[in-house]
Enzyme design. Structure first.
Site, short mmCIF file in Angstrom:
data_model
loop_
_atom_site.label_atom_id
_atom_site.label_comp_id
_atom_site.label_asym_id
_atom_site.label_seq_id
_atom_site.Cartn_x
_atom_site.Cartn_y
_atom_site.Cartn_z
N GLU A 49 8.35 6.40 -4.07
CA GLU A 49 7.59 7.87 -4.40
C GLU A 49 8.19 8.30 -5.76
O GLU A 49 7.17 8.97 -6.32
CB GLU A 49 8.00 8.64 -3.45
CG GLU A 49 7.53 8.44 -1.77
CD GLU A 49 8.57 7.47 -1.14
OE1 GLU A 49 8.71 7.91 0.19
OE2 GLU A 49 9.52 6.76 -1.89
N CYS A 72 12.23 9.32 2.54
CA CYS A 72 13.54 9.47 3.01
C CYS A 72 14.03 11.11 2.59
O CYS A 72 13.72 11.69 1.57
CB CYS A 72 14.42 8.79 2.37
SG CYS A 72 14.67 8.75 0.49
N ALA A 151 5.10 -27.35 9.64
CA ALA A 151 3.95 -27.87 9.07
C ALA A 151 3.96 -29.25 10.22
O ALA A 151 5.01 -29.86 10.43
CB ALA A 151 4.06 -28.33 7.68
N TRP A 167 3.64 -35.34 1.85
CA TRP A 167 3.74 -33.84 2.32
C TRP A 167 2.64 -33.85 3.51
O TRP A 167 1.57 -34.56 3.48
CB TRP A 167 3.18 -32.98 1.45
CG TRP A 167 4.41 -33.04 0.08
CD1 TRP A 167 4.32 -33.74 -1.03
CD2 TRP A 167 5.64 -32.31 0.17
NE1 TRP A 167 5.66 -33.51 -1.84
CE2 TRP A 167 6.01 -32.66 -1.05
CE3 TRP A 167 6.04 -31.58 0.91
CZ2 TRP A 167 7.64 -32.15 -1.55
CZ3 TRP A 167 7.25 -31.07 0.74
CH2 TRP A 167 8.06 -31.23 -0.65
N THR A 193 18.12 -31.85 9.45
CA THR A 193 17.08 -31.75 8.22
C THR A 193 17.75 -31.97 7.01
O THR A 193 17.22 -32.47 6.03
CB THR A 193 16.53 -30.28 8.39
OG1 THR A 193 15.87 -30.25 9.53
CG2 THR A 193 15.44 -30.14 7.17
N ASP A 197 16.24 -35.17 4.90
CA ASP A 197 15.33 -34.82 3.88
C ASP A 197 16.05 -34.29 2.82
O ASP A 197 15.53 -34.19 1.50
CB ASP A 197 14.51 -33.81 4.37
CG ASP A 197 13.60 -33.86 5.59
OD1 ASP A 197 13.46 -35.04 5.62
OD2 ASP A 197 13.00 -33.13 6.42
N LEU A 201 15.49 -25.95 -0.23
CA LEU A 201 15.45 -24.68 0.06
C LEU A 201 15.49 -23.60 -0.67
O LEU A 201 16.03 -22.44 -0.54
CB LEU A 201 16.45 -24.39 1.36
CG LEU A 201 16.48 -25.67 2.50
CD1 LEU A 201 17.65 -25.25 3.39
CD2 LEU A 201 15.32 -25.58 3.12
N ARG A 204 10.41 -21.36 -5.24
CA ARG A 204 9.84 -21.64 -6.69
C ARG A 204 8.76 -20.66 -7.01
O ARG A 204 7.92 -20.39 -6.03
CB ARG A 204 9.46 -23.22 -6.62
CG ARG A 204 10.90 -23.90 -6.45
CD ARG A 204 10.48 -25.32 -6.74
NE ARG A 204 9.95 -26.18 -5.77
CZ ARG A 204 10.51 -26.66 -4.73
NH1 ARG A 204 11.77 -26.33 -4.61
NH2 ARG A 204 9.89 -27.34 -3.80
N GLU A 293 13.23 -23.40 9.07
CA GLU A 293 12.40 -24.26 8.68
C GLU A 293 12.74 -25.63 9.18
O GLU A 293 11.92 -26.72 8.92
CB GLU A 293 12.44 -24.58 7.07
CG GLU A 293 12.02 -23.13 6.44
CD GLU A 293 11.42 -23.57 5.11
OE1 GLU A 293 11.01 -24.61 4.58
OE2 GLU A 293 11.48 -22.46 4.29
#
Length: 363
Positions: A49, A72, A151, A167, A193, A197, A201, A204, A293
């Site tokens: 605001e 507020c 995924a 991927w 994980t 892998d 994390l 980007r 993830e």
């Protein structure tokens, strides 16, 4: 122009730097002309605001403001927005939703009305609530909003039988994940994980893939302290918290601390980190949003204890196959389909060749 819709789009720009404050957008209109607009700046800086009022200047007098959250009315890190609105001579304020903060809820609207400013409530309320779903939960329960993201292939696999997962999703999906990471306060994974892998994390930014200026807290659920001190999550910009139990060897804890991690010992549940307690501690630290993830064990435990607030699944048009290939969610599972977790408010979108399905589990 739909001015409140424009305010919502501005509020989206605040996601990622406003927390623990809400992401808010504001538009000031005089006649049919937008004379000021803004969105929440980082904590301690101006609210939406005030940014809009500064841009509007004297043109704010007699104008209408559209704002995605009730202004507020109390002194926090910054002065009350209601007083700035009244002083500027705004004639009418459209508010998408009431602030769930107990210190503010309903007070801002009442203060504006007491000053003779007409208020209108409820335009694009659903969009405003979804935008600030993490802030709402944090205000109501003091806990972070938990999003589970994975995924998988069309046949429901998150990796091949050898553990390869690069991927599964396409480039557009991966870019979207980095946006989601940027918008989160924390990213959580299980230690398996990390070992399998060695992920970064990080969030980007842009097509070049450089590190974003702001990085979410990286949280590793690691009951025994098995995270390698050489893991990439300990070498990159940003902070890493490793949650262990009393069963973690002191020498491993020491090595992780020396590698730059904050090691947090928590109570165990079935010899594993008590995830409810971990979320409680994160809430105490004003972490309002967490994106999980992996891995499948963490997803399973969170699901069984009904700790997930939202699921996002990226489904790629590929078939992996194999009995030993990994599934996204493990744990005990249910015995009958009728006992399965049901998602509400389901959205289906297309990103490149991938399908993205999101929804909110019944609690």
């Amino acid at each position: 122009m739909d001015y409140m819709e424009h305010a919502v789009s501005l509020a989206n720009l605040a996601l990622g730097h406003a927390s623990p404050n809400p992401a808010v957008g504001a538009v000031i209109v005089r006649g049919i002309t937008v004379v000021g607009e803004g969105y929440t700046q980082p904590p301690g800086s101006n609210h939406a605001e005030v940014v809009a009022l500064q841009e509007a200047g004297e043109r704010a007098s007699g104008a209408t403001m559209y704002v995605t959250l009730e202004p507020c009315s109390y002194q926090g890190r910054t002065p009350p927005c209601t007083q700035a609105i009244i002083a500027a001579g705004i004639a009418e304020v459209h508010i998408a939703m009431i602030d769930p903060n107990p210190r503010a809820s309903g007070r801002g609207k009442s203060e504006l009305e007491a000053a003779g400013i007409r208020t209108v409530l409820g335009e694009h309320m659903a969009e405003a609530r979804e935008l600030n779903e993490a802030y709402i939960k944090f205000m109501e329960k003091g806990l972070p909003f938990v999003t589970a993201k994975f995924a998988m292939s069309l046949d429901g696999k998150i990796a091949t039988k050898t553990g390869d997962s690069k991927w599964i999703s396409g480039e557009e999906s991966r870019r979207y994940v980095h946006l989601l990471r940027y918008q989160m306060d924390a990213i959580m994974v299980g230690v398996d994980t990390i070992i399998a892998d060695d992920p970064q994390l990080t969030a980007r930014a842009g097509r070049e893939g450089g590190q974003a200026e702001k990085q979410p807290l990286r949280v590793v659920v690691d009951s025994k302290g098995r995270t390698p001190p050489t893991a990439r999550v300990l070498q990159l910009p940003g902070k890493t918290l490793i949650a262990v139990t009393e069963g973690a060897e002191p020498a491993k804890v020491r090595a992780l601390t020396e590698a730059g991690a904050e090691v947090l010992e928590l109570p165990s549940k079935d010899q594993l980190v008590d995830l409810k307690e971990l979320l409680r501690v994160l809430g105490e630290r004003e972490i309002t949003s967490v994106m999980v993830e992996g891995g499948a064990g963490v997803f399973g435990s969170l699901s069984e204890h009904r700790l997930v607030d939202k699921f996002i699944a990226f489904i790629a048009p590929i078939i992996i196959g194999g009995q030993a290939a990994k599934n996204p969610v493990e744990g005990k599972g249910v015995e009958k389909v009728a006992q399965a977790m049901i998602l509400n408010r389901v959205k289906v979108e297309k990103l490149g060749d991938d399908i993205v399905i999101s929804g909110y589990p019944e609690k």
